[in-house]
Design an enzyme around this catalytic site. Structure first.
Site, short mmCIF file in Angstrom:
data_model
loop_
_atom_site.label_atom_id
_atom_site.label_comp_id
_atom_site.label_asym_id
_atom_site.label_seq_id
_atom_site.Cartn_x
_atom_site.Cartn_y
_atom_site.Cartn_z
N ARG A 115 0.79 -1.22 0.00
CA ARG A 115 -0.03 -0.02 -0.04
C ARG A 115 0.94 1.35 -0.05
NH1 ARG A 115 -1.76 0.73 4.47
NH2 ARG A 115 -1.17 -1.41 5.54
N TYR A 156 -1.71 -3.26 -6.72
CA TYR A 156 -1.25 -4.09 -5.87
C TYR A 156 -2.43 -4.02 -4.51
CZ TYR A 156 1.07 -6.89 -2.29
OH TYR A 156 1.38 -7.90 -1.52
N GLY A 213 -4.18 -3.63 -1.32
CA GLY A 213 -5.01 -2.68 -0.77
C GLY A 213 -5.46 -1.67 -1.41
N LYS A 242 -9.67 -2.26 2.05
CA LYS A 242 -9.18 -1.33 2.72
C LYS A 242 -10.21 0.08 2.28
CE LYS A 242 -6.10 -3.62 4.79
NZ LYS A 242 -6.22 -4.15 5.92
N HIS A 288 -10.32 -2.38 11.84
CA HIS A 288 -9.41 -3.43 11.09
C HIS A 288 -8.88 -4.40 12.38
CE1 HIS A 288 -4.88 -3.39 9.52
NE2 HIS A 288 -5.76 -4.26 8.83
N SER A 303 -1.48 -3.86 9.99
CA SER A 303 -0.90 -4.91 8.94
C SER A 303 0.49 -5.66 9.08
CB SER A 303 -0.81 -4.05 7.80
OG SER A 303 -2.01 -3.42 7.50
N CYS A 317 0.96 -8.14 11.28
CA CYS A 317 1.15 -8.20 12.88
C CYS A 317 0.69 -9.53 13.27
CB CYS A 317 0.86 -7.03 13.74
SG CYS A 317 2.17 -5.87 13.66
N THR A 338 -3.89 -12.76 10.89
CA THR A 338 -4.31 -14.02 10.31
C THR A 338 -3.84 -15.33 11.09
OG1 THR A 338 -4.09 -13.09 8.10
CG2 THR A 338 -4.16 -15.24 8.00
N ASN A 339 -2.70 -15.07 11.54
CA ASN A 339 -2.23 -16.27 12.55
C ASN A 339 -3.21 -16.60 13.61
OD1 ASN A 339 -0.08 -16.77 10.86
ND2 ASN A 339 1.50 -15.52 11.89
N ASP A 351 -9.30 -9.84 9.17
CA ASP A 351 -8.70 -8.63 8.87
C ASP A 351 -9.56 -7.28 9.18
OD1 ASP A 351 -6.56 -6.82 7.94
OD2 ASP A 351 -7.43 -6.48 5.91
N ARG A 385 1.81 -12.15 -0.69
CA ARG A 385 0.43 -12.44 -0.35
C ARG A 385 0.00 -13.49 -0.90
NH1 ARG A 385 -1.60 -8.83 3.91
NH2 ARG A 385 -0.03 -7.23 4.11
N ARG A 393 2.93 -4.11 17.60
CA ARG A 393 4.32 -4.75 17.64
C ARG A 393 5.20 -3.97 18.21
NH1 ARG A 393 7.16 -8.03 13.76
NH2 ARG A 393 5.17 -8.57 12.94
N GLY A 430 0.56 -20.40 18.38
CA GLY A 430 -0.50 -21.27 19.07
C GLY A 430 -0.44 -20.78 20.43
O1 SAT Z 1 -2.47 -4.51 1.01
S1 SAT Z 1 -3.31 -4.79 1.93
O2 SAT Z 1 -3.90 -3.36 2.53
O3 SAT Z 1 -4.64 -5.44 1.46
C1 SAT Z 1 -2.90 -5.71 3.05
C2 SAT Z 1 -2.78 -4.95 4.46
O4 SAT Z 1 -1.95 -4.19 4.56
O5 SAT Z 1 -3.09 -5.22 5.61
MN MN Z 2 -5.12 -5.42 7.18
#
Ligand code: SAT
Ligand code: MN
Length: 595
Positions: free
Chosen positions: A81, A209, A211, A218, A238, A260, A262, A265-266, A287, A379, A410, A504
């Site tokens: 982004r 690309y 976002g 976003k 977010h 983003s 950090c 997703t995990n 997200d 990604r 973070r 985990g």
């Molecule tokens: O590139 S995106 O904005 O879709 C992913 C992110 O930065 O969280």
């Molecule tokens: Mn995000």
């Protein structure tokens, strides 16, 4: 059925005059050779994929190893982004606030209009109708993205409910987001991502690309969404959404904001460690959360997306087994390495490092040649239905009731592993004063601390002070307020080693949070908030010394004095719009610190 024809919308699969006129206007401006209305069908996916392969936009991967998977390489100047080229275009500059770039709407339409003028000559315009949110949900929003990128059309198909269902849901309504996108000549000097909240419109030029161009994500779900949320009394955040079920079968839904890259997703797909028999974590979203008070006075959240656009590097069977299963099929990879046998590779993948491959830029690569095989912000785009841990509520039009909200940055120091806010207002203060070290998800320097309130700094579509006030105001319409927590998985010791194992094992912190929500454990008060008493975080089966645990949870007054200074700079930026209630929270913290 999709209709294809010479730059005319006459045969469009809709009678919606507003939509037709708008598509016509944009086509007159951009002058595509053809207009293709996307219907979201399997047949269309096959056709567009074949087309993208023919044009070299997608590279088929080994279909035995990764069925339905393809690799895309973006322009090396276009890998994240671009916050400095992202604008909020409100009639008044003050409405965009000090943390956004602002452009006058008329100026933006003129400037970008010149770039869009004829930019699709020789190209196809894809009309991509889509729904953010479960189909038929009263909380869902409809958008239409016009794009000259087949890659965008294919990604939007995964990330949203795209095509005919969206047109059906829209019917004759004029209420849809108008998104216009062209990759242009992918020139960073002619790249703009402009939002017009008052017109429910997004114009994005010059990027291909993530976002910047998947306008539902976003741009609509957060920037325009946050603006609409304030107008309409809800919140676009977010945040991941997960359900955690304890051995008694009670499910607690949690929303968590992290910047983003950090680990949202995990966290959303976490598998509890072996000691947690009978516990289960399920993903509602990874997200974005749209949250609003429900009829029973609780705060309900939906995930507006239908897929995951996740960071690839570091993903493996230890850090995120569910993600590994998710990306085993029907996934688009962007900017990872390509192995000789047609599979993908990235830094931090399981197994041996390949002795050679083609890197994300399409160049030959060998271990130790000083380059990354995969871009740090590479990604995957994968349908959420691929996720073995998907929640049965992920498609529920009513969403899930949120009991806890987590803010996490973070931070290599200062912020302890976990604490609970004293109340909603204090929780909003914790969210507002979030800081985080920057990552590769945005262009710019990596690793510097910046204030990132609610992880929304790059995504808030209006004045940040008004946004924080909106958070404070929301408590009036929520009878059963979620409890608010702050976490930090990223604390380091003096040798730069992470003190908390993360991944985990974050289940151990989540368990405490669930227990707090359910009123199962007492707590200990500190100057920052309530924290676990010694031993309340379950470390059974974890190789962590009491000293290290103490380091992870420590609160150091000198660090907090520096932190307060940095917070002050942020609040000063908000000027008179810094909410009074938060300034009071700040004073209380200062007095507790005795400084
Ligand atoms: O590139 S995106 O904005 O879709 C992913 C992110 O930065 O969280
Ligand atoms: Mn995000």
């Amino acid at each position: 059925m999709a209709s294809t024809q010479m730059a005319s919308v006459g045969n469009a699969p809709t009678k919606n005059q507003t939509l037709l006129q708008w598509v016509n206007r944009c086509a007159r401006m951009t002058q595509p050779d053809r207009i293709v209305w996307c219907d979201g069908s399997e047949e269309e996916k096959k056709r567009l994929t074949e087309q993208a392969v023919k044009e070299g936009i997608l590279i088929p991967l080994n279909q035995e190893k990764r069925p339905g998977c393809y690799l895309h390489r973006s322009n090396p100047n276009d890998v994240a982004r671009v916050e400095h080229l992202t604008f909020i275009c409100t009639p008044n500059k003050t409405d965009a606030g000090p943390t956004n770039n602002w452009m006058d709407p008329e100026e933006a339409y003129t400037k970008l209009g010149q770039l869009f003028d004829g930019c699709m000559k020789g190209r196809t315009m894809y009309v991509v109708p889509y729904v953010m949110g479960p189909l038929g949900s009263p909380y869902a929003k409809i958008g239409v993205e016009l794009t000259d990128s087949i890659y965008v059309a294919l990604n939007m198909r995964i990330m949203t409910r795209m095509g005919k269902p969206a047109l059906d849901m829209l019917g004759e309504s004029e209420d849809f987001n108008r998104g216009l996108h062209s990759t242009g000549d992918v020139n960073p000097d002619r790249r703009y991502i402009c939002h017009f909240p008052h017109d429910n419109t997004i114009w994005s030029f010059g990027s291909g690309y993530g976002g910047n161009v998947l306008l539902g994500k976003k741009c609509l779900a957060l920037r325009i969404g946050s603006y609409l949320g304030r107008e309409e009394g809800w919140m676009a955040e977010h945040m991941l959404i997960l359900g955690v079920t304890n051995p008694e079968g009670v499910t607690t839904y949690v929303a968590a904001a992290f910047p983003s890259a950090c680990g949202k997703t995990n966290f959303a797909m976490m598998i509890p460690p072996g000691e947690y028999k009978g516990w289960k974590v399920e993903t509602v979203g990874d997200d974005i959360a749209w949250m609003r008070p429900g009829p029973d006075g609780r705060l309900y959240a939906i995930n507006p997306e239908a897929g995951y656009f996740g960071v690839v590097p570091g993903t493996n069977n230890k850090t995120n087994p569910n993600a590994m299963a998710t990306i085993a099929k029907d996934t688009l990879f962007t900017n990872v390495g390509l192995t000789p046998d047609g599979d993908v590779w990235w830094e931090g993948k399981d197994g041996e490092v390949p002795s050679e491959l083609i890197d994300w830029q399409g160049k030959p690569w060998k271990p130790g040649n000083g380059e990354k095989a995969a871009h740090p912000n590479s990604r995957f785009t994968a349908p959420m239905t691929n996720n073995p841990a998907i929640s049965s509520k992920a498609n529920d039009p009513q969403g899930v009731p949120i009991s806890a909200i987590i803010f996490g940055g973070r931070r290599s120091n200062t912020v302890p592993l976990v604490l609970q806010a004293f109340n909603w207002t204090h929780g909003v203060f914790l969210g507002a004063t979030m800081g985080s070290e920057t990552t590769a998800a945005a262009t710019g320097k990596v690793g510097v601390v910046r204030r990132d309130p609610m992880a929304m700094l790059p995504f808030c579509g209006y004045h940040m002070g008004d946004y924080l006030q909106h958070w404070l105001d929301m408590q009036k319409s929520i009878t059963h307020l979620p409890k608010i927590f702050q976490v930090n998985w990223f604390r380091q010791d003096k040798n730069g080693k992470f003190v908390w194992p993360g991944f985990g094992d974050n289940m151990r912190v989540l368990e405490w949070i669930v227990n707090r929500v359910q009123g199962r454990v007492p707590t200990q008060e500190t100057l920052l908030g309530w924290v676990p008493r010694n031993g309340d975080i379950n470390t059974k089966g974890l190789d962590i010394s009491p000293d290290t645990m103490a380091e992870a949870t420590s609160i150091k007054e000198d660090e907090w004095k520096a932190e307060l200074k940095s917070q002050e700079v942020f609040f000063e930026q908000l000027g008179t719009k810094a909410p009074e209630a938060l300034m009071l929270q700040r004073k209380l913290l200062i007095s507790r610190l005795g400084s």
